[in-house]
Design an enzyme around this catalytic site. Sequence first.
Site, PDB file in Angstrom:
ATOM      1  N   GLU A 192      12.012 -15.200 -72.087  1.00 59.30           N
ATOM      2  CA  GLU A 192      10.711 -14.949 -71.452  1.00 59.30           C
ATOM      3  C   GLU A 192       9.665 -14.598 -72.499  1.00 59.30           C
ATOM      4  OE1 GLU A 192       9.334 -11.472 -70.191  1.00 59.30           O
ATOM      5  OE2 GLU A 192      11.190 -10.303 -70.267  1.00 59.30           O
TER       6      GLU A 192
ATOM      7  N   VAL B 150       9.886 -11.979 -65.938  1.00 63.18           N
ATOM      8  CA  VAL B 150      11.222 -12.415 -65.513  1.00 63.18           C
ATOM      9  C   VAL B 150      11.128 -13.260 -64.245  1.00 63.18           C
ATOM     10  CG1 VAL B 150      13.443 -11.597 -64.612  1.00 63.18           C
ATOM     11  CG2 VAL B 150      12.437 -10.516 -66.635  1.00 63.18           C
TER      12      VAL B 150
ATOM     13  N   LYS C 150      14.501  -1.572 -66.720  1.00 65.11           N
ATOM     14  CA  LYS C 150      13.798  -0.628 -67.596  1.00 65.11           C
ATOM     15  C   LYS C 150      13.960   0.805 -67.097  1.00 65.11           C
ATOM     16  CE  LYS C 150      10.264  -3.558 -67.760  1.00 65.11           C
ATOM     17  NZ  LYS C 150      10.748  -4.916 -67.940  1.00 65.11           N
TER      18      LYS C 150
ATOM     19  N   SER D  11       9.032  -4.563 -58.555  1.00 67.92           N
ATOM     20  CA  SER D  11       8.785  -5.776 -59.340  1.00 67.92           C
ATOM     21  C   SER D  11       9.211  -7.027 -58.571  1.00 67.92           C
ATOM     22  CB  SER D  11       9.563  -5.708 -60.656  1.00 67.92           C
ATOM     23  OG  SER D  11       9.429  -6.923 -61.358  1.00 67.92           O
ATOM     24  N   ALA D  12       8.396  -8.061 -58.703  1.00 67.29           N
ATOM     25  CA  ALA D  12       8.733  -9.359 -58.098  1.00 67.29           C
ATOM     26  C   ALA D  12       9.988  -9.953 -58.742  1.00 67.29           C
ATOM     27  CB  ALA D  12       7.562 -10.321 -58.246  1.00 67.29           C
ATOM     28  N   ASP D  13      10.427  -9.382 -59.871  1.00 66.83           N
ATOM     29  CA  ASP D  13      11.676  -9.847 -60.502  1.00 66.83           C
ATOM     30  C   ASP D  13      12.825  -9.817 -59.492  1.00 66.83           C
ATOM     31  OD1 ASP D  13      10.150  -9.816 -62.786  1.00 66.83           O
ATOM     32  OD2 ASP D  13      11.319  -8.272 -63.832  1.00 66.83           O
TER      33      ASP D  13
ATOM     34  N   ASP E 261       5.542  -0.108 -55.212  1.00 65.68           N
ATOM     35  CA  ASP E 261       5.613  -0.987 -56.380  1.00 65.68           C
ATOM     36  C   ASP E 261       7.063  -1.340 -56.684  1.00 65.68           C
ATOM     37  OD1 ASP E 261       5.417  -2.375 -58.731  1.00 65.68           O
ATOM     38  OD2 ASP E 261       4.135  -0.920 -59.748  1.00 65.68           O
TER      39      ASP E 261
ATOM     40  N   LYS F 144      -0.606 -11.824 -68.104  1.00 69.60           N
ATOM     41  CA  LYS F 144       0.790 -11.628 -67.716  1.00 69.60           C
ATOM     42  C   LYS F 144       0.969 -12.332 -66.375  1.00 69.60           C
ATOM     43  CE  LYS F 144       3.691  -7.762 -66.103  1.00 69.60           C
ATOM     44  NZ  LYS F 144       3.824  -6.295 -66.016  1.00 69.60           N
TER      45      LYS F 144
HETATM   46  N1  PSU Z   1      11.940  -6.545 -70.846  1.00 66.42           N
HETATM   47  C1  PSU Z   1      11.494  -5.916 -71.953  1.00 66.42           C
HETATM   48  N2  PSU Z   1      10.141  -5.758 -72.088  1.00 66.42           N
HETATM   49  C2  PSU Z   1       9.241  -6.257 -71.140  1.00 66.42           C
HETATM   50  C3  PSU Z   1       9.718  -6.928 -69.992  1.00 66.42           C
HETATM   51  C4  PSU Z   1      11.084  -7.052 -69.900  1.00 66.42           C
HETATM   52  O1  PSU Z   1      12.286  -5.475 -72.807  1.00 66.42           O
HETATM   53  O2  PSU Z   1       8.031  -6.115 -71.323  1.00 66.42           O
HETATM   54  C5  PSU Z   1       8.739  -7.504 -68.949  1.00 66.42           C
HETATM   55  C6  PSU Z   1       9.428  -8.617 -68.171  1.00 66.42           C
HETATM   56  O3  PSU Z   1       8.614  -9.760 -68.290  1.00 66.42           O
HETATM   57  C7  PSU Z   1       9.486  -8.147 -66.748  1.00 66.42           C
HETATM   58  C8  PSU Z   1       8.233  -7.340 -66.664  1.00 66.42           C
HETATM   59  O4  PSU Z   1       9.547  -9.201 -65.824  1.00 66.42           O
HETATM   60  O5  PSU Z   1       8.271  -6.615 -67.909  1.00 66.42           O
HETATM   61  C9  PSU Z   1       8.204  -6.475 -65.414  1.00 66.42           C
HETATM   62  O6  PSU Z   1       6.877  -6.218 -65.078  1.00 66.42           O
HETATM   63  P1  PSU Z   1       6.517  -5.639 -63.618  1.00 66.42           P
HETATM   64  O7  PSU Z   1       7.157  -4.299 -63.558  1.00 66.42           O
HETATM   65  O8  PSU Z   1       5.006  -5.592 -63.582  1.00 66.42           O
HETATM   66  O9  PSU Z   1       7.075  -6.628 -62.628  1.00 66.42           O
HETATM   67 MN    MN Z   2       4.831  -4.049 -60.176  1.00 71.72          MN
END
Ligand code: PSU
Ligand code: MN
Length: 319
Positions: free
Chosen positions: A39, A120, A173, A154-156, A152, A100
């Site tokens: 990614e 992701v 994370k 994540s859409a992941d 909140d 992003k």
């Molecule tokens: N893994 C990492 N660093 C990152 C991410 C993943 O080590 O920055 C990114 C990925 O692209 C993941 C995103 O999909 O953070 C999640 O963002 P959000 O919480 O806004 O969905």
């Molecule tokens: Mn989010």
Amino acid sequence: MRRQNQLMRTIEQPAGSTLRPSPEVAEALAQGAPIVALESTIISHGLPQPRNLEVAVELEEIVRKAGAVPATIAVLDGVARIGLNKHELKRVAGEPGLRKLGFRDLPAAAALRVSGATTVSATSFLAARAGIRVFATGGLGGVHREWADTQDESADLDMLSRTRITVVCAGVKSILDVPATLQRLETRGVTIAGFRTDEFPGFYLHTSGEPIDWRIETPAEAAGIMRAQDALGGPESALIVANPVPLEDQLDPALHDRVLAEALDAAEREQVTGQAITPFLLGYLVRGTDGASLEANLAAVRGNARVAGQIAVSWSRGN
Ligand code: PSU
Ligand code: MN
């Protein structure tokens, strides 16, 4: 026959103009050679410059050493690119204001010819569309700690619950609500296998302390689960291969907990929400730990790229 060809063209054209594999990736796809998707949000929004470009290049090298072709995915001028050359990687690492892009942003980015790094959710979608089955990242997105107030998530998670792809990651994370995220993954039917571990990894930390149900010891076992998914014939959900950062490379847990608490306070004070929250917290941790969180993050991603390469090799041998 001519009519059929015409039909093929009309069907292929829209996809062809919005989804473009690099020549190397196209050839690997045609030959059934092992490929690992990588990614780009981690490069553009997850890591500081100029280290991010070095890391992007290094991750591709690690995948190659394992015997697979790397395919870093990003959207450039509206076109979803599957595999980038050095110049394109540089754009992802350095272009000011690069967006992003989650899955939902892809149609707008394509139509408006915008460039952006893929998360992701967007990367898994595009990789699967291109025919790539294995994907390496750092830590997945998930349910945020303030979920009860902000909703909140994540859409992941949603994308992984409806995409047949194997994601090698160091868990989710640690800025997130890890037990809630695991619960969501269970509810949504996403298979999780610990790679040489019985505990869900903690991203910067070797373990989150949360148990997981399945443990595998080898890349071949991961490929075996993938074949069983196909044999069972659905649903189209992902396999998460949870690969912890080695204990000796993890961030000191006490330092992690202290700086993360500060980061969460700062995010609340500064009212950071939505897409900005994850990059904000990761950036805070890098500064607040004098770069130690960055090293742990990198160690995790490197390990994931290696294991993903090995799984892709094992997978392509059996297919
Ligand atoms: N893994 C990492 N660093 C990152 C991410 C993943 O080590 O920055 C990114 C990925 O692209 C993941 C995103 O999909 O953070 C999640 O963002 P959000 O919480 O806004 O969905
Ligand atoms: Mn989010």
